[in-house]
Design a protein around this motif. Sequence first.
Motif, PDB file in Angstrom:
ATOM      1  N   HIS A  98      21.733 -35.327  -6.829  1.00  0.00           N
ATOM      2  CA  HIS A  98      23.099 -35.361  -6.280  1.00  0.00           C
ATOM      3  C   HIS A  98      23.973 -36.414  -6.973  1.00  0.00           C
ATOM      4  O   HIS A  98      24.785 -37.076  -6.325  1.00  0.00           O
ATOM      5  CB  HIS A  98      23.058 -35.604  -4.775  1.00  0.00           C
TER       6      HIS A  98
ATOM      7  N   LEU B 128      25.688 -44.585  -0.895  1.00  0.00           N
ATOM      8  CA  LEU B 128      26.150 -43.604   0.084  1.00  0.00           C
ATOM      9  C   LEU B 128      25.510 -42.236  -0.146  1.00  0.00           C
ATOM     10  O   LEU B 128      25.146 -41.536   0.810  1.00  0.00           O
ATOM     11  CB  LEU B 128      27.672 -43.481   0.017  1.00  0.00           C
ATOM     12  N   SER B 129      25.350 -41.864  -1.404  1.00  0.00           N
ATOM     13  CA  SER B 129      24.733 -40.579  -1.715  1.00  0.00           C
ATOM     14  C   SER B 129      23.283 -40.537  -1.258  1.00  0.00           C
ATOM     15  O   SER B 129      22.810 -39.516  -0.750  1.00  0.00           O
ATOM     16  CB  SER B 129      24.818 -40.308  -3.219  1.00  0.00           C
TER      17      SER B 129
ATOM     18  N   LYS C  26      22.011 -42.038   1.235  1.00  0.00           N
ATOM     19  CA  LYS C  26      21.949 -41.931   2.692  1.00  0.00           C
ATOM     20  C   LYS C  26      22.328 -40.530   3.180  1.00  0.00           C
ATOM     21  O   LYS C  26      21.711 -39.979   4.085  1.00  0.00           O
ATOM     22  CB  LYS C  26      22.872 -42.965   3.333  1.00  0.00           C
ATOM     23  N   LYS C  27      23.374 -39.954   2.565  1.00  0.00           N
ATOM     24  CA  LYS C  27      23.870 -38.661   3.020  1.00  0.00           C
ATOM     25  C   LYS C  27      23.054 -37.493   2.472  1.00  0.00           C
ATOM     26  O   LYS C  27      22.859 -36.485   3.158  1.00  0.00           O
ATOM     27  CB  LYS C  27      25.337 -38.498   2.620  1.00  0.00           C
ATOM     28  N   ARG C  28      22.607 -37.608   1.230  1.00  0.00           N
ATOM     29  CA  ARG C  28      21.869 -36.511   0.600  1.00  0.00           C
ATOM     30  C   ARG C  28      20.622 -37.043  -0.101  1.00  0.00           C
ATOM     31  O   ARG C  28      20.575 -37.139  -1.328  1.00  0.00           O
ATOM     32  CB  ARG C  28      22.754 -35.795  -0.412  1.00  0.00           C
TER      33      ARG C  28
END
Length: 323
Positions: free
Chosen positions: A204, A256-257, A259-261
């Motif tokens: 990602h 952030l990536s 954590k989210k993906r």
Amino acid sequence: MDLAFIPSPSRGVVDLGPIPLRAYAFCIIIGVFVAVWLGNKRWIARGGRPGTVADISVWAVPFGLVGGRLYHVITDYQLYFSEGRDWVDAFKIWEGGLGIWGAIAFGAVGAWIGCRRRGIPLPAWADALAPGIAFAQAIGRWGNWFNQELYGKATDLPWALKITSAEDGRVPGTYHPTFLYESLWCIGVGFLVIWADRRFKLGHGRAFALYVASYCAGRGWIEYMRVDDAHHVLGLRLNVWTAIAVFVLAVVYFVLSAKKRPGREEIVEPVPEDEVASDDASPKTEDTVTDTDKAVDEDEDEDKGKAEDGDKDGAGAESAKKG
């Protein structure tokens, strides 16, 4: 007295008849080929199709060259638009002058267009290409060596770069070979991304973010060593501030990536509809043939059984007559 130093080429162009072959351009071209070649291998390893990286690069590379040149011309406008300068030189990209920040930004726009046309997620494509871009930069920096540009402060170290040209304000002498420092740093960044991607299965866009952050970390101190003319903000060169800002953005995106993906994309490239249709049709044909073969085999077995029963009945009747 200098006991050792890195010599500079006497010239960075070879005239092949009326056609000038410039080393700077060759370094850029070779770097692009390396990036596409390695990116293609990594894309296939992720489940993508051969040739996709090259197809999207047809969009990304021209955009990147335009963006890199624009960034250079805008941030060093005095080289082209000040008194005594010829603005036409702003278009002479073969003479050197590409800003990596503009190249990556505009190249991303071109890649986004190419990915959108193919139905491919841009972050996955960027992850596959990330180490190749670092290696391409490492190769491209040698174009600065041929042009005798972008060197650092004066030094008498054994690996100092000897500048012999006195054009465009250069002062002949020995200087820090910042082109070499950045080239070696980019090689290290490329291998770091490859290792981290294999170890942690980055996805990602996180492999690309790692490349960006790692490159910026090195570019900051290397840029600080350079002595060529540049705009300064609060005592630091503009490119140093750019490196700091982009480094922070890359780290924030990475965190952030994750954590989210978390994890990596399972599918990076959809299969074309015509191939899906052909794949769906193939098993049916095979099943039909198989069923037909089974029916034929069953008929043959039944005929054989009847023939064997007939032979047994005939043999029994003959035995009865003899008895």
